[in-house]
Design an enzyme around this catalytic site. Structure first.
Site, mmCIF file in Angstrom:
data_model
loop_
_atom_site.group_PDB
_atom_site.id
_atom_site.type_symbol
_atom_site.label_atom_id
_atom_site.label_comp_id
_atom_site.label_asym_id
_atom_site.label_seq_id
_atom_site.Cartn_x
_atom_site.Cartn_y
_atom_site.Cartn_z
ATOM 1 C CG HIS A 109 -2.209 -0.772 0.928
ATOM 2 N ND1 HIS A 109 -2.305 -2.115 1.177
ATOM 3 C CD2 HIS A 109 -3.390 -0.399 0.391
ATOM 4 C CE1 HIS A 109 -3.507 -2.532 0.832
ATOM 5 N NE2 HIS A 109 -4.186 -1.520 0.346
ATOM 6 C CG ASP A 172 -9.145 6.633 8.985
ATOM 7 O OD1 ASP A 172 -9.564 6.482 10.146
ATOM 8 O OD2 ASP A 172 -8.902 7.743 8.492
ATOM 9 C CD GLU A 284 -10.358 9.944 10.989
ATOM 10 O OE1 GLU A 284 -10.790 10.122 9.830
ATOM 11 O OE2 GLU A 284 -9.598 8.997 11.295
#
Length: 533
Positions: A109, A172, A284
């Site tokens: 990633h 997240d 958030e």
């Protein structure tokens, strides 16, 4: 005649120089070919529990950023930590006569080829999975779990929930490896309370750039322990980690409210993260630019507190700011928590008609991004270029940053979210390699735009990269004093500036634990010295 003689002499000289250059390049190419052949032979002779793959290696030349493609010489599929140590030690012993480097790769990633290496060895860290995760001290005040560096956070969640426990701090997106997030920081909406993931680690097992296997804590091999956390993989490969746990809730009260004014939005966020006792467990926010039908889409999973007022809310294309909150619930305290949430919300300055709430299982809340991933994969929109920009912005400059960036540079965010939320620096350990602004409160600003392949317009890679450069240039000119998270630079001076006062320590640790610069070449911080003699 002298002019003709001089012309012939120049041509002869050029021919000699050209011939010498071709000969030199041919010698170097021959030398490299011999080195590769010798490297492959010696690597094949290594006694490994796992195995090295030399043919089907193209999958290790890509990452989530989908912009860089560096093809490795081989991929190591380790079945034990000794496989990793033996491979690195072998390359270390080859010295500067080998150009081999090593990159640890989890789920790939990375955004800028950080987990890639050209003509080197990529370690497939997921092959290192243990047969079973080990959860310890379940009934004690300080439970923990021992996990492989190649383990996914989603698997850790599944296992620890069996004991009514869970890690304190998350990202997240949970389908990432432990070693990958700990090499950066690991930030999410819990960071204001618990700090990043690197602040919630008790112990690490690390393989250095010399092939040493070391157990590290704050007291044992503390220099390496601190250096590896947030160290971008430069000093060692995390092969095992001991992660702090806490009692897990059963349900989550999930809330979204909207603001028309950024200053009010930021003020409320800062009030919430500084509140005594921390009234929420997750905080958030995100920016909404040029989005229509937003509230209608939320109604698929959220319920409006005042449905009629919500349906009449109009924002006429204005930029909105969404505050996203979560409060963890247990069946025996649900009524008390709901009342507490109501009282806290009454103190905030959001547009009252835009209060949307829902209740979901704890696991579903934490793994919410995976739902979006499944949808995007089904549409062929997941494996596209992701020229993301992640920034840490000091509190004193966040309003100026918002005016310049959200007001003038970002005009359309339809291809990805723009996340904005504050964290407390006191929850970060300054001894780690992670770099943050100097102020006590700073904001994560994550501009997570996906590009449309082949597009030359506003959704194309080059246009998004140009916009990212504009944001960085504006911030530099305005003296914002931001730091990049998941940083990417191309020169040594840029890296030196990024690390600031930590640069000297960073270089010292590299010299001590990976003196040949074998590890993590994809960050382009250090160059491996190679001797062709």
């Amino acid at each position: 005649m002298s002019y003709l003689h001089a012309s012939l002499l120049r041509k002869r000289t050029m021919l000699i120089v050209r011939s010498f250059t071709i000969l030199l390049l041919s010698c170097i190419a021959f030398k490299l070919a011999c080195c590769f052949s010798s490297s492959i032979s010696s690597l094949k002779a290594l006694p490994l529990v796992g195995h090295l793959e030399f043919e089907h290696v193209h999958h290790a030349s890509k990452d989530f950023g989908n912009r860089y493609q560096l093809i490795p010489l081989a991929v190591l599929h380790p079945k034990s930590v000794s496989d990793i140590a033996s491979t690195i030690r072998h390359i270390w012993m080859m010295g500067t006569h080998s150009q081999l480097t090593v990159a640890a790769r989890g789920r790939g990633h990375s955004l800028q080829g950080q987990a890639q290496t050209r003509h080197g060895i990529v370690i497939h860290m997921e092959s290192l999975h243990p047969q079973k995760l080990q959860v310890y001290s379940v009934d004690s005040p300080a439970p923990y779990v021992d996990v492989s560096g190649g383990e996914l956070w989603i698997n850790i969640l599944h296992e620890t929930l069996k004991y009514g426990l869970a890690p304190k701090s998350w990202t997240d997106y949970l389908h990432l490896t432990v070693g990958g997030t700990l090499s950066n920081a690991g930030i999410s909406g819990q960071a204001f309370r618990h700090g990043p993931q690197i602040s919630n680690v008790h112990q690490l097992e690390i393989v250095t750039g010399k092939g040493e296997i070391l157990n590290c804590t704050k007291r044992q091999n503390s220099d390496l322990f601190n250096g590896v956390l947030g160290g971008l993989g430069q000093f060692g490969i995390i092969t095992r980690a001991r992660i702090a746990l806490e009692p897990a809730p059963t349900m989550v009260k999930w809330i979204r409210v909207l603001y028309l004014d950024f200053a009010a939005f930021a003020k409320d966020q800062e009030q919430l993260i500084s509140a005594q006792g921390h009234k929420f467990d997750y905080i958030e926010g995100f920016v909404i630019i040029n989005r229509t039908g937003l509230l209608n889409s939320w109604r698929l999973s959220f319920t409006a507190e005042e449905p009629l007022e919500a349906s009449q809310f109009k924002f006429d294309g204005r930029t909105l700011y969404c505050l996203e909150l979560a409060k963890y619930l247990k069946q025996d305290n649900k009524d008390v928590i709901n009342q507490e949430v109501k009282e806290t919300l009454s103190e905030l300055s959001y547009v009252t008609s835009t209060l949307f709430t829902t209740e979901v299982a704890y696991e579903a809340f934490l793994d919410r991004v995976h739902v979006s991933e499944v949808k995007l994969r089904s549409k062929g929109q997941w494996e596209v270029p992701h020229p993301w920009l992640n920034l840490l912005v000091p509190r004193s400059k966040i309003n100026e940053f918002a005016r310049g960036v959200f007001g003038n540079i970002l005009t359309d965010t339809s291809n990805g979210p723009v996340i904005v939320y504050p964290v407390n620096k006191s929850k970060w350990d300054n001894q780690t390699s992670a770099v943050t602004p100097e102020e006590e409160v700073f904001y994560l600003v994550a501009i997570l735009t996906s590009a449309s392949p082949g597009s030359a317009g506003k959704d194309g890679v080059e246009e998004i990269l140009r916009r990212n450069r504009r944001i960085l240039e504006f911030s530099e000119e305005a003296g914002i004093g931001l730091k990049q998270y998941l940083p990417h630079y191309t020169t040594r001076e840029e890296w030196r500036s990024h690390f600031g006062d930590k640069w000297g320590e960073f270089v010292r640790r590299k010299s001590r634990y990976d003196p040949l610069a074998i590890l993590a070449p994809g960050h382009r911080i250090f160059q491996k010295a190679v001797s062709y003699s």
